[in-house]
Design an enzyme around this catalytic site. Structure first.
Site, PDB file in Angstrom:
ATOM      1  CD  GLU A  33      11.898  71.971 -24.947  1.00 47.77           C
ATOM      2  OE1 GLU A  33      10.254  72.423 -25.105  1.00 47.77           O
ATOM      3  OE2 GLU A  33      12.233  70.832 -25.142  1.00 47.77           O
ATOM      4  CB  THR A  36       8.465  72.416 -19.632  1.00 50.24           C
ATOM      5  OG1 THR A  36       7.471  72.993 -19.697  1.00 50.24           O
ATOM      6  CG2 THR A  36       9.205  72.383 -18.040  1.00 50.24           C
ATOM      7  N   GLY A  38      13.806  69.986 -20.506  1.00 53.94           N
ATOM      8  CA  GLY A  38      13.395  68.697 -19.342  1.00 53.94           C
ATOM      9  C   GLY A  38      12.614  67.858 -20.232  1.00 53.94           C
ATOM     10  CB  THR A  40       7.368  63.794 -22.810  1.00 52.00           C
ATOM     11  OG1 THR A  40       7.209  64.510 -23.942  1.00 52.00           O
ATOM     12  CG2 THR A  40       6.027  63.024 -22.247  1.00 52.00           C
ATOM     13  CB  CYS A  41      10.999  61.313 -19.198  1.00 53.33           C
ATOM     14  SG  CYS A  41      11.153  60.327 -18.546  1.00 53.33           S
ATOM     15  CG  HIS A 444      14.817  28.727  -2.378  1.00 52.48           C
ATOM     16  ND1 HIS A 444      12.730  28.408  -2.832  1.00 52.48           N
ATOM     17  CD2 HIS A 444      14.075  28.189  -0.840  1.00 52.48           C
ATOM     18  CE1 HIS A 444      12.495  27.824  -1.964  1.00 52.48           C
ATOM     19  NE2 HIS A 444      12.328  27.593  -0.652  1.00 52.48           N
TER      20      HIS A 444
END
Length: 466
Positions: A33, A36, A38, A40-41, A444
Site C-alpha cells: 500500500e 493511506t 484502508g 478509498t472508502c 402503516h
C-alpha cells in the site's frame, strides 16, 4: 535489495485487506500500500463523505420544519470540530488497521507503491521484490483531473483533500455533474457555502432514468447554482481565493473542487507494460472468476477486484468481489463465478437518490414498450408523506408485464437508499412484483408504503397472494 517469496501478495489495502482470512495464518502474505492504509472508502470516500452528509442534512432541517409550522434556525456550523470528529475516528481506524497488519508474523506490509512484473512478481520503490504464488490486484482508482491552466494551485481540491480544509469555504465552485460532484454540492450548500456547479452537459446525473434526472435537476437548482453547458477554461490565483475563467466570464471562489470522475490505477502499477488486457477506460479485464486476462486468457493465480477492474466503482461491489476472490484463492479446484447480480447504488445528495437495474429508456429497448409496465409513486401521496409535507419525492418501479419480473427501480427523496432495499431483494432473489407487494405486511403508516403502492400499481400477473 530485499526479496520475498510469498503464498499470496495483495496490491491495495481497501477491500483487498479483507482477503487475509484465517486460511493464511500458516502461510506467507505480503500486502502493498503506497497510499493511506484502508483504501478509498474509509479515508476519502464513502465513510467520511456520509459523515459530512449527516450534519448537512440536519442543517437543512430548517427548510422542512418551516413547512410543518416549526420555526428553527442554524446557530453555527463548526467546521473544524466537525472535520476533527470525523477524521479523528477515521484516521484512528486506518492507523489501527495498519498497525495490526504490521504485527502479524505471517504478513509483510510493504508501505510503498509497487509495479507489476512477469509471473506474479512485484517491485517496490526501494527495489524490494515480491514473488507470489497467487496475486490480487486491488489498487483502486483516483480522481481524474482536467488539463486546464491552474489545476495545480493549492486552492484546487479533489475529494481526496476537500474534506480536510482548514475552514468552511464561503464560496465553492464544483467542476463536474456526476454523483461525487452532486454529493459535495449538496453537502457544502447544506452547511452554508455558496456553491456553483459547472456542468459540461445539459443535466446533472444524466445517467439516471430521465424522469428522475429531470426531477433531480429541478430540485438541485433550487438549492445551489447549477451552470449547464459550462466549462472552466482556466483557474487563477487571487488574493482572496481563485478566479474561474469560463471564457468571457469569470467566477470568484474561495476554493474549487474538481469532481469529473475517477480513473483506475492500472498505469501506476504498470499493468500495460506487464502485458495485461485493459478496457478502453483503463480498467483491467477479468473473467467471470475475477481472474486477470492477458491476450484474452486468464493468468494463473492472478486476480483483480474493485475499482481497478469493475465498471461499478462502488464499495459494496468491491466487497462482494473480495468475498468471491477470497473463496477462489482458497479453492482453486472449484472456482466460483461472479453472479453479475443487479447492482444497486445510492447518491447521498439532496434530494437523496437510489437506483437499481434498468432505466425506463433501457427497459423499453430491451423488453419492448408493449411488454413494459411502469409505476411512479409520489412520496406525498402516502400517509407519512403527508406528515412530512413531502412534495417532490418519487419512487419508480419497472417490470415485465408478462412475468411480473422486476427490472428496475429509481427513487428520489428522503431515505431513498433504505426504501429501495425491498426491490433490491426482490430482484436478486427473483421474487415477482405482485408477490413482493402482497406476500408480506407493510407497516402503516410508514414511509415504506410508497414502495408497496408503487409495486401494487404495476400491471403484472396476479401471484395468488392477498
Amino acid at each position: 535489495m530485499t526479496s520475498h517469496n510469498v503464498d499470496l501478495a495483495i496490491i491495495g489495502s481497501g477491500s483487498g485487506n479483507s482477503l487475509i482470512t484465517n486460511y493464511w495464518d500458516d502461510k506467507k502474505v505480503a500486502i502493498a500500500e503506497g497510499s493511506t492504509f484502508g483504501g478509498t472508502c474509509l479515508n476519502v470516500g464513502c465513510i467520511p463523505t456520509k459523515m459530512f452528509v449527516r450534519p448537512a442534512h440536519l442543517a437543512r432541517g430548517v427548510e422542512e420544519a418551516a413547512l410543518l409550522g416549526v420555526k428553527m434556525s442554524v446557530e453555527n456550523v463548526d467546521w473544524p470540530a466537525m472535520r476533527d470528529r470525523i477524521f479523528g475516528r477515521i484516521d484512528a481506524i486506518s492507523s489501527g488497521g495498519e498497525d495490526y497488519r504490521e504485527r502479524l508474523e505471517n504478513v509483510e506490509l510493504i508501505s510503498q507503491y509497487v509495479t507489476l512484473g512477469q509471473d506474479n512478481t512485484l517491485t517496490a520503490q526501494d527495489g524490494t521484490t515480491i514473488s507470489a504464488k497467487q496475486l490480487v490486484i486491488a489498487a483502486g482508482s483516483r480522481p481524474s483531473m482536467p488539463n486546464i491552466e491552474g489545476i495545480e494551485l493549492d486552492a484546487v481540491h479533489t475529494s481526496d483533500s476537500v474534506m480536510r480544509l482548514d475552514k468552511l469555504p464561503e464560496s465553492l465552485v464544483i467542476i463536474g455533474g456526476g454523483y461525487i460532484a452532486c454529493e459535495f454540492a449538496a453537502m457544502f450548500s447544506g452547511l452554508g457555502t455558496k456553491v456553483t456547479q459547472l456542468v459540461r452537459s445539459g443535466a446533472l446525473m444524466r445517467q439516471l432514468d430521465t424522469e428522475i434526472s429531470d426531477a433531480y435537476n429541478k430540485e438541485a437548482a433550487a438549492h445551489w447554482t447549477v451552470r449547464y453547458h459550462t466549462e472552466a477554461k482556466a483557474l487563477r490565483q487571487t488574493d482572496s481565493g481563485l478566479d474561474v475563467v469560463l471564457g468571457d466570464e469569470t467566477l470568484s471562489a474561495d476554493a474549487v473542487l474538481v469532481a469529473i470522475g475517477r480513473i483506475p490505477n492500472t498505469d501506476k502499477i504498470g499493468a500495460e507494460k506487464a502485458g495485461l488486457d485493459l478496457h478502453q477506460d483503463g480498467r483491467l479485464k477479468v473473467d467471470e472468476y475475477q481472474r486477470v486476462l492477458r491476450a484474452g486468457k486468464p493468468v494463473t493465480g492472478l486476480y483483480a477486484l474493485g475499482d481497478i477492474s469493475s465498471a461499478a466503482q462502488l464499495k459494496h461491489v468491491a466487497n462482494y468481489e473480495a468475498r468471491l476472490v477470497a473463496y477462489n484463492l482458497e479453492h482453486p479446484e472449484s472456482l466460483r463465478k461472479n453472479s453479475n447480480r443487479a447492482v444497486p447504488a445510492a447518491v447521498f445528495t439532496h434530494p437523496e437518490i437510489a437506483i437499481i437495474g434498468l432505466t425506463e429508456e433501457e427497459a423499453r429497448e430491451q423488453l419492448g414498450a408493449e411488454n413494459l409496465t411502469v409505476k411512479t409513486q409520489k412520496f406525498g401521496d402516502t400517509a407519512y408523506g403527508w406528515a412530512m409535507e413531502e412534495q417532490t419525492g418519487l419512487f419508480k418501479v419497472l417490470a415485465d408485464k408478462r412475468t411480473g419480473k422486476l427490472v428496475g427501480a429509481h427513487a428520489m427523496g428522503p431515505e431513498s437508499s433504505n426504501l429501495i432495499q425491498p426491490v433490491i431483494m426482490a430482484m436478486n432473489l427473483d421474487i415477482d412484483a405482485h408477490t413482493a407487494a402482497t406476500g408480506q405486511y407493510w407497516i402503516h403508516p410508514a414511509l415504506m408504503e410508497v414502495v408497496e403502492n408503487a409495486l401494487l400499481g404495476l400491471d403484472v400477473p396476479d401471484s395468488g397472494l392477498l
